[in-house]
Design a protein around this motif. Structure first.
Motif, PDB file in Angstrom:
ATOM      1  N   VAL A  36      30.481 -72.163  -4.257  1.00 31.65           N
ATOM      2  CA  VAL A  36      31.688 -72.938  -4.551  1.00 31.65           C
ATOM      3  C   VAL A  36      32.738 -72.650  -3.477  1.00 31.65           C
ATOM      4  O   VAL A  36      32.699 -71.618  -2.809  1.00 31.65           O
ATOM      5  N   PRO A  37      33.708 -73.562  -3.313  1.00 30.42           N
ATOM      6  CA  PRO A  37      34.739 -73.354  -2.288  1.00 30.42           C
ATOM      7  C   PRO A  37      35.901 -72.472  -2.737  1.00 30.42           C
ATOM      8  O   PRO A  37      36.680 -72.023  -1.912  1.00 30.42           O
ATOM      9  N   VAL A  38      36.026 -72.242  -4.044  1.00 27.90           N
ATOM     10  CA  VAL A  38      37.124 -71.424  -4.564  1.00 27.90           C
ATOM     11  C   VAL A  38      36.580 -70.408  -5.559  1.00 27.90           C
ATOM     12  O   VAL A  38      35.818 -70.757  -6.460  1.00 27.90           O
ATOM     13  N   PHE A  39      36.965 -69.140  -5.359  1.00 32.21           N
ATOM     14  CA  PHE A  39      36.519 -68.062  -6.239  1.00 32.21           C
ATOM     15  C   PHE A  39      37.712 -67.420  -6.929  1.00 32.21           C
ATOM     16  O   PHE A  39      38.752 -67.213  -6.308  1.00 32.21           O
ATOM     17  N   ARG A  40      37.532 -67.121  -8.198  1.00 32.99           N
ATOM     18  CA  ARG A  40      38.483 -66.226  -8.846  1.00 32.99           C
ATOM     19  C   ARG A  40      38.226 -64.813  -8.325  1.00 32.99           C
ATOM     20  O   ARG A  40      37.172 -64.519  -7.758  1.00 32.99           O
ATOM     21  N   ARG A  41      39.165 -63.923  -8.559  1.00 31.44           N
ATOM     22  CA  ARG A  41      39.050 -62.569  -8.030  1.00 31.44           C
ATOM     23  C   ARG A  41      37.752 -61.877  -8.461  1.00 31.44           C
ATOM     24  O   ARG A  41      37.050 -61.266  -7.659  1.00 31.44           O
ATOM     25  N   GLN A  42      37.411 -62.008  -9.742  1.00 32.56           N
ATOM     26  CA  GLN A  42      36.217 -61.349 -10.268  1.00 32.56           C
ATOM     27  C   GLN A  42      34.952 -61.936  -9.638  1.00 32.56           C
ATOM     28  O   GLN A  42      34.004 -61.209  -9.304  1.00 32.56           O
ATOM     29  N   GLU A  43      34.935 -63.253  -9.464  1.00 30.67           N
ATOM     30  CA  GLU A  43      33.775 -63.916  -8.852  1.00 30.67           C
ATOM     31  C   GLU A  43      33.596 -63.484  -7.393  1.00 30.67           C
ATOM     32  O   GLU A  43      32.478 -63.271  -6.924  1.00 30.67           O
ATOM     33  N   SER A  93      34.571 -60.668  -6.020  1.00 33.59           N
ATOM     34  CA  SER A  93      34.065 -59.294  -6.018  1.00 33.59           C
ATOM     35  C   SER A  93      32.561 -59.270  -6.280  1.00 33.59           C
ATOM     36  O   SER A  93      31.813 -58.512  -5.645  1.00 33.59           O
ATOM     37  N   LEU A  94      32.119 -60.130  -7.205  1.00 34.90           N
ATOM     38  CA  LEU A  94      30.694 -60.232  -7.499  1.00 34.90           C
ATOM     39  C   LEU A  94      29.926 -60.721  -6.273  1.00 34.90           C
ATOM     40  O   LEU A  94      28.856 -60.195  -5.928  1.00 34.90           O
ATOM     41  N   LEU A  95      30.471 -61.719  -5.586  1.00 33.77           N
ATOM     42  CA  LEU A  95      29.854 -62.258  -4.382  1.00 33.77           C
ATOM     43  C   LEU A  95      29.684 -61.159  -3.326  1.00 33.77           C
ATOM     44  O   LEU A  95      28.601 -60.991  -2.751  1.00 33.77           O
ATOM     45  N   LEU A  96      30.752 -60.410  -3.073  1.00 34.20           N
ATOM     46  CA  LEU A  96      30.695 -59.346  -2.072  1.00 34.20           C
ATOM     47  C   LEU A  96      29.679 -58.280  -2.460  1.00 34.20           C
ATOM     48  O   LEU A  96      28.887 -57.819  -1.619  1.00 34.20           O
ATOM     49  N   ASN A  97      29.699 -57.880  -3.716  1.00 37.18           N
ATOM     50  CA  ASN A  97      28.764 -56.852  -4.190  1.00 37.18           C
ATOM     51  C   ASN A  97      27.311 -57.310  -4.068  1.00 37.18           C
ATOM     52  O   ASN A  97      26.426 -56.542  -3.681  1.00 37.18           O
ATOM     53  N   ASN A  98      27.068 -58.572  -4.409  1.00 37.04           N
ATOM     54  CA  ASN A  98      25.706 -59.112  -4.328  1.00 37.04           C
ATOM     55  C   ASN A  98      25.184 -59.112  -2.891  1.00 37.04           C
ATOM     56  O   ASN A  98      24.042 -58.742  -2.625  1.00 37.04           O
ATOM     57  N   ILE A  99      26.048 -59.550  -1.961  1.00 38.77           N
ATOM     58  CA  ILE A  99      25.648 -59.594  -0.549  1.00 38.77           C
ATOM     59  C   ILE A  99      25.419 -58.178  -0.024  1.00 38.77           C
ATOM     60  O   ILE A  99      24.424 -57.901   0.657  1.00 38.77           O
ATOM     61  N   PHE A 100      26.330 -57.272  -0.360  1.00 40.68           N
ATOM     62  CA  PHE A 100      26.227 -55.884   0.101  1.00 40.68           C
ATOM     63  C   PHE A 100      24.934 -55.235  -0.399  1.00 40.68           C
ATOM     64  O   PHE A 100      24.219 -54.563   0.347  1.00 40.68           O
ATOM     65  N   THR A 101      24.622 -55.482  -1.670  1.00 39.49           N
ATOM     66  CA  THR A 101      23.432 -54.868  -2.278  1.00 39.49           C
ATOM     67  C   THR A 101      22.142 -55.493  -1.755  1.00 39.49           C
ATOM     68  O   THR A 101      21.188 -54.792  -1.415  1.00 39.49           O
ATOM     69  N   LYS A 102      22.138 -56.826  -1.666  1.00 34.89           N
ATOM     70  CA  LYS A 102      20.907 -57.522  -1.296  1.00 34.89           C
ATOM     71  C   LYS A 102      20.472 -57.221   0.136  1.00 34.89           C
ATOM     72  O   LYS A 102      19.276 -57.080   0.425  1.00 34.89           O
ATOM     73  N   TYR A 103      21.433 -57.117   1.034  1.00 30.61           N
ATOM     74  CA  TYR A 103      21.074 -56.985   2.450  1.00 30.61           C
ATOM     75  C   TYR A 103      21.362 -55.592   3.007  1.00 30.61           C
ATOM     76  O   TYR A 103      21.358 -55.397   4.229  1.00 30.61           O
ATOM     77  N   LYS A 104      21.589 -54.636   2.153  1.00 32.07           N
ATOM     78  CA  LYS A 104      21.868 -53.277   2.606  1.00 32.07           C
ATOM     79  C   LYS A 104      20.696 -52.768   3.441  1.00 32.07           C
ATOM     80  O   LYS A 104      19.530 -52.889   3.048  1.00 32.07           O
ATOM     81  N   GLY A 105      20.986 -52.220   4.602  1.00 29.13           N
ATOM     82  CA  GLY A 105      19.934 -51.750   5.497  1.00 29.13           C
ATOM     83  C   GLY A 105      19.513 -52.774   6.524  1.00 29.13           C
ATOM     84  O   GLY A 105      18.825 -52.444   7.498  1.00 29.13           O
ATOM     85  N   ASP A 106      19.911 -54.044   6.337  1.00 33.62           N
ATOM     86  CA  ASP A 106      19.610 -55.085   7.315  1.00 33.62           C
ATOM     87  C   ASP A 106      20.429 -54.810   8.589  1.00 33.62           C
ATOM     88  O   ASP A 106      21.608 -54.469   8.506  1.00 33.62           O
ATOM     89  N   PRO A 107      19.829 -54.951   9.770  1.00 34.77           N
ATOM     90  CA  PRO A 107      20.568 -54.704  11.017  1.00 34.77           C
ATOM     91  C   PRO A 107      21.855 -55.510  11.134  1.00 34.77           C
ATOM     92  O   PRO A 107      22.826 -55.050  11.730  1.00 34.77           O
ATOM     93  N   ASP A 108      21.876 -56.719  10.555  1.00 33.11           N
ATOM     94  CA  ASP A 108      23.085 -57.543  10.615  1.00 33.11           C
ATOM     95  C   ASP A 108      24.228 -56.959   9.791  1.00 33.11           C
ATOM     96  O   ASP A 108      25.384 -57.385   9.956  1.00 33.11           O
ATOM     97  N   MET A 109      23.913 -56.021   8.909  1.00 38.49           N
ATOM     98  CA  MET A 109      24.938 -55.410   8.053  1.00 38.49           C
ATOM     99  C   MET A 109      25.345 -54.020   8.556  1.00 38.49           C
ATOM    100  O   MET A 109      25.975 -53.248   7.842  1.00 38.49           O
ATOM    101  N   ALA A 110      25.016 -53.718   9.796  1.00 37.77           N
ATOM    102  CA  ALA A 110      25.270 -52.380  10.336  1.00 37.77           C
ATOM    103  C   ALA A 110      26.751 -52.010  10.335  1.00 37.77           C
ATOM    104  O   ALA A 110      27.103 -50.833  10.221  1.00 37.77           O
ATOM    105  N   ASP A 111      27.623 -53.002  10.452  1.00 39.91           N
ATOM    106  CA  ASP A 111      29.064 -52.725  10.499  1.00 39.91           C
ATOM    107  C   ASP A 111      29.717 -52.763   9.127  1.00 39.91           C
ATOM    108  O   ASP A 111      30.940 -52.664   9.014  1.00 39.91           O
ATOM    109  N   VAL A 112      28.912 -52.937   8.069  1.00 38.95           N
ATOM    110  CA  VAL A 112      29.440 -53.013   6.703  1.00 38.95           C
ATOM    111  C   VAL A 112      29.027 -51.763   5.941  1.00 38.95           C
ATOM    112  O   VAL A 112      27.875 -51.621   5.527  1.00 38.95           O
TER     113      VAL A 112
END
Length: 499
Positions: A416-423, A425-444
């Motif tokens: 979606v183009p607009v997120f509430r604060r809780q949504e 945070s969920l988006l960021l957490n999901n991306i962080f968890t799913k791709y943790k260890g991926d070379p593209d996430m080295a700076d995160v």
């Protein structure tokens, strides 16, 4: 243009902000991706362009220009050294080390430049060798930095150069670009802050620096004395709507002026011949540039794109807004910045679609209507290269994972183009968890790092709200087609429009 190309002066647009290149007090040149930092840096290699810019600035002093850093893709470069060679995390006193590193680098790069090397300003006290990625350069720099006698000689050479310039009443402008290649973004506080602080209290009277900096990295910088007060020492090279249009119509008039004037007069009922004559006179006396004045730009936009951003330009309907305003609204990022590349790519793709469709409209109201430039596939193409370029910048690789998640891997209710604060945070957490260890996430290292990458690069905007519980995070119109987000996916009872 590629990074290692030198722009043609005929296709260069002189902007008012460029006049500050001669301003001693303004030593930072700050802009986001696509504003043309490298384009300007490369352009200033040309004597004709420098002279024209000085003439437009109404300055009679003598200025010499030296590019101190070779473009990283440039073949046979002799002024390029990545500081990772110095094992930055284990340097005990980074301020001391990099204060001296930059003095040594400036001396070495200046003495390598042909305009200095073949002049009275060249002084050999210490052998001058190429700056490369090889161990010889690294070891030489380490020696010069640590040896008091050698370092003092190097600083003395620069002071001597400054004195000679003063005696000749000449100014030497030294340019730094692509510093994010020389120093990885995570090490900017250790290695770039000393450079900014050094030039802030410039010890020279005739050596004037210009540091080209990415705005997202500058805003994140720490270790700079009173960084909040540096805005009055900076040249802001972000584009305005008027500058975008003025540059575009300069290109039009540069390549097909007569044809465009004929179209204005013959095919679009534009009967004000006096306007065309006045415009031509102004452009001819202004380096073939259309002034950033609405009285010239608005009629040109209406002829080329139509008065209104309607899909059916045969109908006169203002419900979609005026084309003159549409581009700014739809091409600005979450930081309200407009980049040149998406604008030009949008028009390029729209023209390509126009030619594909063999458009034979009767009584057209424009040359290129919104049915082409506002097309979803055209808008997606316009931002693709820009987004991928952002992701290639040092420290921004996580943008690739954000794209992958929101377009493919993520659930529908987060596309979606607009997120509430809780949504959000969920988006960021999901991306962080799913791709943790991926070379593209080295700076995160944490979700806040990902949030910073998205907000500082203008992909997401945090809307102002006194009640944090109801803060919205908004994807601007610029990226919505490319990221394939849809407000219909929202689970909100009421969809909140962006500010």
């Amino acid at each position: 243009y590629g990074d290692d190309d030198v722009p043609k002066i005929s296709e260069f647009y002189f902007r008012d902000c460029m006049k500050d290149m001669f301003n001693r007090d303004k030593y930072l040149v700050i802009g986001s991706k696509g504003t043309g930092k490298t384009f300007l840096y490369q352009g200033l290699k040309q004597e004709e362009l420098r002279n024209k810019l000085q003439e437009r600035s109404k300055l009679t002093d003598t200025y010499l220009f030296v590019n101190l850093i070779s473009i990283h893709k440039e073949e046979n470069s002799n002024r390029y050294l990545e500081t990772t060679k110095f094992d930055i995390p284990n340097i005990k006193d980074s301020d001391y080390f990099f204060d001296r590193f930059w003095v040594v680098y400036i001396w070495n790069a200046l003495m390598l430049d042909e305009s200095i090397k073949n002049s009275q300003y060249f002084l050999i006290v210490i052998p001058v060798e190429a700056i490369t990625q090889e161990p010889e350069t690294v070891n030489r720099f380490k020696k010069y930095i640590s040896d008091e006698e050698t370092y003092s000689k190097i600083f003395g050479i620069l002071k001597n150069l400054d004195s000679k310039l003063k005696a000749d009443d000449k100014n030497l402008i030294v340019l730094f670009e692509q510093l994010d290649f020389i120093v990885k973004p995570e090490y900017w506080p250790q290695a770039i802050s000393p450079l900014i602080n050094f030039w802030r209290s410039n010890p020279f009277s005739k050596i004037l620096p210009k540091l080209f900096l990415r705005s997202d990295l500058f805003n994140k910088l720490t270790g700079v004395t009173n960084i909040q007060n540096l805005s009055n020492r900076a040249i802001d090279i972000e584009w305005t709507k008027k500058e975008l249009f003025a540059y575009f119509f300069k290109l039009i008039l540069q390549h097909c002026k007569n044809e465009f004037y004929l179209l204005m007069f013959a095919h679009y009922n534009y009967e004000n011949i006096d306007f065309i004559i006045e415009l031509d006179n102004v452009v001819s006396s202004n380096d073939n540039q259309v002034p950033t004045d609405e009285k010239y730009l608005k009629p040109l936009v209406e002829v080329f794109f139509g008065k209104y951003a309607n899909w059916d330009d045969v109908l006169i309907n203002s419900s979609f807004g005026e084309s003159y305003d549409w581009f700014e609204k739809n091409l600005r990022d979450a930081n309200d910045k407009i980049s040149l590349r998406p604008f030009l790519n949008l028009i390029e793709k729209a023209i390509e679609e126009f030619l594909k469709r063999h458009n034979n409209r009767k009584n057209p109201k424009s040359i290129l209507s919104a049915s082409f430039f506002a097309d979803n596939s055209v808008r997606e193409f316009a931002v693709q290269q820009h987004y991928e370029d952002l992701a290639r910048e040092k420290g921004n690789r996580a943008l690739l994972k954000f794209y992958q998640y929101i377009t493919v891997d993520g659930p529908k209710h987060l596309k979606v183009p607009v997120f509430r604060r809780q949504e959000f945070s969920l988006l960021l957490n999901n991306i962080f968890t799913k791709y943790k260890g991926d070379p593209d996430m080295a700076d995160v290292q944490k979700t806040d790092d990902l949030k910073y990458i998205l907000t500082s690069n203008g992909i997401i905007k945090e809307t102002d709200n006194t009640n944090r519980a109801y803060t919205n995070y908004v994807i601007p119109f610029l990226y919505r087609n490319y990221l394939r987000v849809n407000k219909q996916n929202s689970t909100h009872e009421k969809f909140h429009k962006p500010n």
